[in-house]
Enzyme design. Sequence first.
Site, PDB file in Angstrom:
ATOM      1  N   ASP A 192       0.859  -1.176   0.000  1.00  0.00           N
ATOM      2  CA  ASP A 192       0.000   0.000   0.000  1.00  0.00           C
ATOM      3  C   ASP A 192       0.906   1.240   0.000  1.00  0.00           C
ATOM      4  O   ASP A 192       1.707   1.427   0.924  1.00  0.00           O
ATOM      5  CB  ASP A 192      -0.863  -0.048   1.277  1.00  0.00           C
ATOM      6  CG  ASP A 192      -1.809   1.129   1.396  1.00  0.00           C
ATOM      7  OD1 ASP A 192      -1.655   2.122   0.647  1.00  0.00           O
ATOM      8  OD2 ASP A 192      -2.705   1.052   2.255  1.00  0.00           O
ATOM      9  N   VAL A 193       0.774   2.070  -1.028  1.00  0.00           N
ATOM     10  CA  VAL A 193       1.682   3.228  -1.126  1.00  0.00           C
ATOM     11  C   VAL A 193       1.414   4.277  -0.051  1.00  0.00           C
ATOM     12  O   VAL A 193       2.187   5.226   0.095  1.00  0.00           O
ATOM     13  CB  VAL A 193       1.636   3.891  -2.531  1.00  0.00           C
ATOM     14  CG1 VAL A 193       2.254   2.985  -3.585  1.00  0.00           C
ATOM     15  CG2 VAL A 193       0.240   4.315  -2.920  1.00  0.00           C
ATOM     16  N   ASN A 244       1.224   6.835  -9.708  1.00  0.00           N
ATOM     17  CA  ASN A 244      -0.044   6.663 -10.430  1.00  0.00           C
ATOM     18  C   ASN A 244      -1.170   6.102  -9.557  1.00  0.00           C
ATOM     19  O   ASN A 244      -2.332   6.380  -9.803  1.00  0.00           O
ATOM     20  CB  ASN A 244       0.230   5.739 -11.636  1.00  0.00           C
ATOM     21  CG  ASN A 244      -1.028   5.268 -12.302  1.00  0.00           C
ATOM     22  OD1 ASN A 244      -1.716   6.039 -12.955  1.00  0.00           O
ATOM     23  ND2 ASN A 244      -1.352   3.992 -12.126  1.00  0.00           N
ATOM     24  N   TYR A 246     -11.775  13.903  -3.877  1.00  0.00           N
ATOM     25  CA  TYR A 246     -11.117  13.622  -5.158  1.00  0.00           C
ATOM     26  C   TYR A 246     -10.621  14.920  -5.790  1.00  0.00           C
ATOM     27  O   TYR A 246      -9.444  15.032  -6.163  1.00  0.00           O
ATOM     28  CB  TYR A 246     -12.084  12.886  -6.110  1.00  0.00           C
ATOM     29  CG  TYR A 246     -11.365  12.271  -7.301  1.00  0.00           C
ATOM     30  CD1 TYR A 246     -10.618  11.108  -7.157  1.00  0.00           C
ATOM     31  CD2 TYR A 246     -11.412  12.861  -8.555  1.00  0.00           C
ATOM     32  CE1 TYR A 246      -9.946  10.543  -8.246  1.00  0.00           C
ATOM     33  CE2 TYR A 246     -10.748  12.309  -9.646  1.00  0.00           C
ATOM     34  CZ  TYR A 246     -10.012  11.142  -9.481  1.00  0.00           C
ATOM     35  OH  TYR A 246      -9.338  10.596 -10.553  1.00  0.00           O
ATOM     36  N   LYS A 249      -6.522  15.694  -6.074  1.00  0.00           N
ATOM     37  CA  LYS A 249      -5.881  15.775  -7.392  1.00  0.00           C
ATOM     38  C   LYS A 249      -5.270  17.161  -7.598  1.00  0.00           C
ATOM     39  O   LYS A 249      -4.164  17.284  -8.148  1.00  0.00           O
ATOM     40  CB  LYS A 249      -6.886  15.444  -8.501  1.00  0.00           C
ATOM     41  CG  LYS A 249      -7.248  13.969  -8.563  1.00  0.00           C
ATOM     42  CD  LYS A 249      -6.018  13.080  -8.718  1.00  0.00           C
ATOM     43  CE  LYS A 249      -6.345  11.633  -9.019  1.00  0.00           C
ATOM     44  NZ  LYS A 249      -5.176  10.766  -9.065  1.00  0.00           N
TER      45      LYS A 249
END
Length: 247
Positions: A68-69, A95, A153, A157
């Site tokens: 898990d990043v 990504n 979101y 972003k």
Amino acid sequence: MSSIDFGFTSGDAVLITGAGSGIGRQTAQRAAESGLAVSLWDIDPTGLEDTAERVRTVAPAVHTWVGDVSDDDAVKAGFADASSTLGTIRYLHNNAGPASSADIPFDRALEICVGSVRRMTDAWAAAGPGDGAAMVATTSVAGNLIGTDNAWYSASKAAIMGYVRHLVAYRSAEFRSNGVAPGMTDTPRLAGFAASETGQRVLSRIPLKRMASADDIAWATLFLLSPAASYINGVFLPVDGGWTVTQ
Ligand SMILES: NC(=O)c1ccc[n+]([C@@H]2O[C@H](COP(=O)([O-])OP(=O)(O)OC[C@H]3O[C@@H](n4cnc5c(N)ncnc54)[C@H](O)[C@@H]3O)[C@@H](O)[C@H]2O)c1
């Protein structure tokens, strides 16, 4: 399209997060075809192994890491493992990220989305990616150019691009940084979208009248990482068929 010569040195390595599906998987495929060794990371072991299978015959070397990043220990251990397998990792594609439809508390979502980009970049840079190093983050037209109904979101972003601008201002002696911003992209998380009523409505407003393919995003990513883009630093590159121009 089979292959484009962006000037990569054969055998150089790229680390791709979220490589078990969609955009990450296709970037891995095109990177391998471009002569790059690949370190493929994903939280989903099945998708990851599937990608690894596909690229094994073309890539000079393949490393996989299930993790898990957003987990600090997993990222540190993953880098140690990737470096000992592939040596210097010249390129990083940040990504991985949850789908905008995921129900995640706002603070936690920012920690996952933006925090993991910072965590991965710090770990990668600390290992010394060397001359010509570059990082590309997958951001989105959402947040940066249009608002989504989902607060986290949009916010996360847009924040990724803020972080990219920080890197450009303060870390360019070490590496270049850019953001690729997909519009509606045909990956498993948007399965069925094009055929849906909403999808048809959205697609009718996109000048190119189709979703992006994962390949469209993969090529843009590889270009920004590559020596062919060696003077491109800090750009936000929409790959959206002209959608946001017409909004
Ligand atoms: N598909 C679109 O329309 C679209 C549009 C704009 C931006 N994006 C962005 O592109 C990126 C890739 O999306 P995709 O469409 O290819 O999705 P996808 O669901 O096909 O692939 C995402 C992959 O990331 C992995 N992943 C998710 N969270 C992770 C974590 N914490 N640690 C490690 N791996 C993790 C998943 O297991 C999956 O394999 C995401 O950042 C997404 O926000 C997608």
